[in-house]
Write a protein that holds these residues in place. Structure first.
Motif, PDB file in Angstrom:
ATOM      1  N   UNK A  43      14.698  34.153 -38.760  1.00  0.00           N
ATOM      2  CA  UNK A  43      15.046  34.610 -40.109  1.00  0.00           C
ATOM      3  C   UNK A  43      16.500  34.351 -40.463  1.00  0.00           C
ATOM      4  N   UNK A  44      17.423  34.775 -39.609  1.00  0.00           N
ATOM      5  CA  UNK A  44      18.832  34.679 -39.981  1.00  0.00           C
ATOM      6  C   UNK A  44      19.336  33.240 -40.084  1.00  0.00           C
ATOM      7  N   UNK A  45      19.008  32.349 -39.152  1.00  0.00           N
ATOM      8  CA  UNK A  45      19.430  30.953 -39.354  1.00  0.00           C
ATOM      9  C   UNK A  45      18.805  30.330 -40.609  1.00  0.00           C
ATOM     10  N   UNK A  46      17.549  30.696 -40.908  1.00  0.00           N
ATOM     11  CA  UNK A  46      16.897  30.162 -42.102  1.00  0.00           C
ATOM     12  C   UNK A  46      17.608  30.643 -43.362  1.00  0.00           C
ATOM     13  N   UNK A  47      17.981  31.913 -43.381  1.00  0.00           N
ATOM     14  CA  UNK A  47      18.688  32.475 -44.535  1.00  0.00           C
ATOM     15  C   UNK A  47      20.049  31.798 -44.700  1.00  0.00           C
ATOM     16  N   UNK A  48      20.768  31.645 -43.599  1.00  0.00           N
ATOM     17  CA  UNK A  48      22.095  31.017 -43.671  1.00  0.00           C
ATOM     18  C   UNK A  48      21.997  29.586 -44.192  1.00  0.00           C
ATOM     19  N   UNK A  49      21.016  28.836 -43.686  1.00  0.00           N
ATOM     20  CA  UNK A  49      20.877  27.430 -44.073  1.00  0.00           C
ATOM     21  C   UNK A  49      20.440  27.282 -45.535  1.00  0.00           C
ATOM     22  N   UNK A  50      19.564  28.170 -45.987  1.00  0.00           N
ATOM     23  CA  UNK A  50      19.026  28.049 -47.343  1.00  0.00           C
ATOM     24  C   UNK A  50      20.057  28.406 -48.410  1.00  0.00           C
ATOM     25  N   UNK A  51      20.900  29.395 -48.115  1.00  0.00           N
ATOM     26  CA  UNK A  51      21.859  29.909 -49.112  1.00  0.00           C
ATOM     27  C   UNK A  51      21.164  30.215 -50.429  1.00  0.00           C
ATOM     28  N   UNK A  52      19.965  30.755 -50.339  1.00  0.00           N
ATOM     29  CA  UNK A  52      19.144  30.959 -51.527  1.00  0.00           C
ATOM     30  C   UNK A  52      18.111  32.044 -51.235  1.00  0.00           C
ATOM     31  N   UNK A 111      10.238  32.611 -60.170  1.00  0.00           N
ATOM     32  CA  UNK A 111      11.107  32.957 -61.292  1.00  0.00           C
ATOM     33  C   UNK A 111      12.572  32.681 -60.992  1.00  0.00           C
ATOM     34  N   UNK A 112      12.968  32.957 -59.763  1.00  0.00           N
ATOM     35  CA  UNK A 112      14.381  32.854 -59.402  1.00  0.00           C
ATOM     36  C   UNK A 112      14.726  31.542 -58.703  1.00  0.00           C
ATOM     37  N   UNK A 113      13.714  30.696 -58.523  1.00  0.00           N
ATOM     38  CA  UNK A 113      13.900  29.387 -57.897  1.00  0.00           C
ATOM     39  C   UNK A 113      14.673  29.517 -56.587  1.00  0.00           C
ATOM     40  N   UNK A 114      14.215  30.453 -55.758  1.00  0.00           N
ATOM     41  CA  UNK A 114      14.854  30.709 -54.461  1.00  0.00           C
ATOM     42  C   UNK A 114      13.999  30.164 -53.325  1.00  0.00           C
ATOM     43  N   UNK A 115      14.618  30.040 -52.155  1.00  0.00           N
ATOM     44  CA  UNK A 115      13.901  29.561 -50.980  1.00  0.00           C
ATOM     45  C   UNK A 115      13.212  30.693 -50.231  1.00  0.00           C
ATOM     46  N   UNK A 116      13.744  31.925 -50.379  1.00  0.00           N
ATOM     47  CA  UNK A 116      13.266  33.060 -49.600  1.00  0.00           C
ATOM     48  C   UNK A 116      13.274  34.309 -50.470  1.00  0.00           C
ATOM     49  N   UNK A 117      12.295  35.181 -50.274  1.00  0.00           N
ATOM     50  CA  UNK A 117      12.293  36.515 -50.877  1.00  0.00           C
ATOM     51  C   UNK A 117      12.264  37.544 -49.765  1.00  0.00           C
TER      52      UNK A 117
END
Length: 407
Positions: A205-214, A117-123
């Protein structure tokens, strides 16, 4: 939007489950995944050289459910097992469950809905700490909602690792509370170093979150983390400072943004608070427990708390500092007493002591313990937690602990 969700129900979610010596818990774990209301799953059970009946149980599930794939490998640790699972994962999305935990039936249906729904990379979701019949829910500090690009940079990036409040992450470091688009996590999982299990989740987790910005954040709680007294997380360690010095450049180097690298410094600092508090002490002095305000080695101490921090502190006071520990107490003493020499907090009333040290880092729990102790009649000035100056300005410790950054 409804049509998009319906069409995406064909998306395959790969759930990676590292398994090692969890024979008592594995069936509850795997059954909770198999019973998910979202059915299009690839369940990857990675037997990490387990020497109990786990390998046979994994194979049994593979025979019963075509969605289950099994990998048997020599013991290499949780990160090694997750890498093995990632290498064969074919799903569009990746989820993680540890072999001694379990999940709510609607976890992946709801998280998949949010990610689509939110077209995000991570929930990101909450977690339920579970032991016996007791459950405590914990939520991310960042508010619920969608954070992409500019919103991510404004509301998430400045505090997703460290919020500026003592021992508080903006988002959980755990892999298991999240659903990832495979492309957002695969590189960070595969490139993670197997030798540093204490930072496994953090460095994925944290590097993935930073890189995705989503990311989409929900405060709903689906994941049951089983609190185990025999967990390796509850073993006192003596190599954290050495590990931090050796790996510091690599750890912060996984981040692009200066803010994230600065936040990681605090993450490492608080890791030392909980795992190796003696690194802040000067062995030449007749005082120790510096972060607790410096205490005379001869002082008679009661230690309150038998979790990870309490176990570490007891190890230090008794075995390393040769301090005078007269009593170790915890509210859950009946359960803990089977494996640890812990007694009731009421024992303090008939004990001769100078100070009660609270071996807990979660602020709300500490406030509750202080209130209980004062109600019992313990003098306020005899109850000691972390020094106020370090709570307010942890930077006072950073220069000495991480001085090697500039070398």
């Amino acid at each position: 939007m409804k049509r998009r969700i319906e069409n995406s129900m064909e998306d395959l979610i790969s759930v990676i489950v590292p398994i090692y010596r969890v024979e008592k818990y594995i069936e509850q774990c795997v059954d909770s995944i198999r019973k998910q209301t979202y059915k299009n799953l690839e369940i990857i059970l990675v037997d990490d050289g387990s020497d109990d009946r786990c390998p046979q149980i994994c194979d049994m599930y593979a025979r019963q459910d075509r969605r289950v794939k099994v990998i048997h490998q020599p013991n290499g640790g949780t990160n090694s097992a997750r890498k093995a699972g990632m290498r064969i994962a074919t799903g569009k999305y990746i989820g993680y469950v540890d072999g001694d935990d379990w999940i709510e039936e609607e976890m992946y249906e709801k998280m998949h809905k949010y990610i689509v729904e939110n077209e995000c990379a991570i929930v990101e979701s909450g977690v339920i700490d579970s032991w016996n019949e007791k459950y405590v829910k914990r939520f991310p500090c960042i508010s619920e909602g969608k954070y992409v690009e500019k919103d991510f940079e404004k509301y998430v990036e400045p505090n997703f690792i460290y919020t500026g409040t003592f021992y508080q992450n903006g988002l959980f470091p755990y892999l298991v509370t999240k659903l990832f688009r495979k492309g957002s996590i695969e590189h960070f999982q595969i490139s993670n170093d197997d030798s540093c299990n204490i930072m496994d989740d953090v460095l994925c987790t944290y590097p993935a979150i930073e890189a995705a910005k989503s990311i989409y954040v929900t405060h709903e709680c689906f994941y049951h983390y089983r609190v185990r007294e025999d967990s390796t997380k509850r073993i006192a360690r003596t190599n954290m400072m050495e590990m931090a010095r050796e790996n510091y450049k690599n750890w912060v180097g996984r981040f692009r943004d200066r803010s994230a690298r600065e936040q990681m410094r605090f993450m490492i600092l608080y890791l030392l608070f909980s795992k190796e508090p003696w690194v802040f002490d000067d062995s030449r002095k007749d005082t120790y427990l510096t972060i607790y305000g410096e205490i005379k080695r001869q002082a008679k101490l009661v230690l309150y708390g038998a979790g990870v921090v309490g176990i570490t502190l007891r190890h230090y006071i008794v075995n390393m500092a040769e301090g005078n520990l007269v009593l170790w107490v915890d509210k859950n003493f009946r359960k803990l007493g089977e494996s640890l020499p812990v007694t009731s907090p009421e024992s303090i009333l008939v004990c001769d002591f100078d100070y009660v040290i609270i071996g807990v880092l979660q602020y709300t729990a500490v406030e509750s313990i202080k209130k209980d102790l004062e109600t019992m009649g313990v003098q306020k000035d005899k109850i000691i937690w972390l020094g106020q100056k370090y709570l307010e300005t942890p930077e006072l410790l950073l220069e000495n602990i991480l001085e090697y950054e500039e070398k």
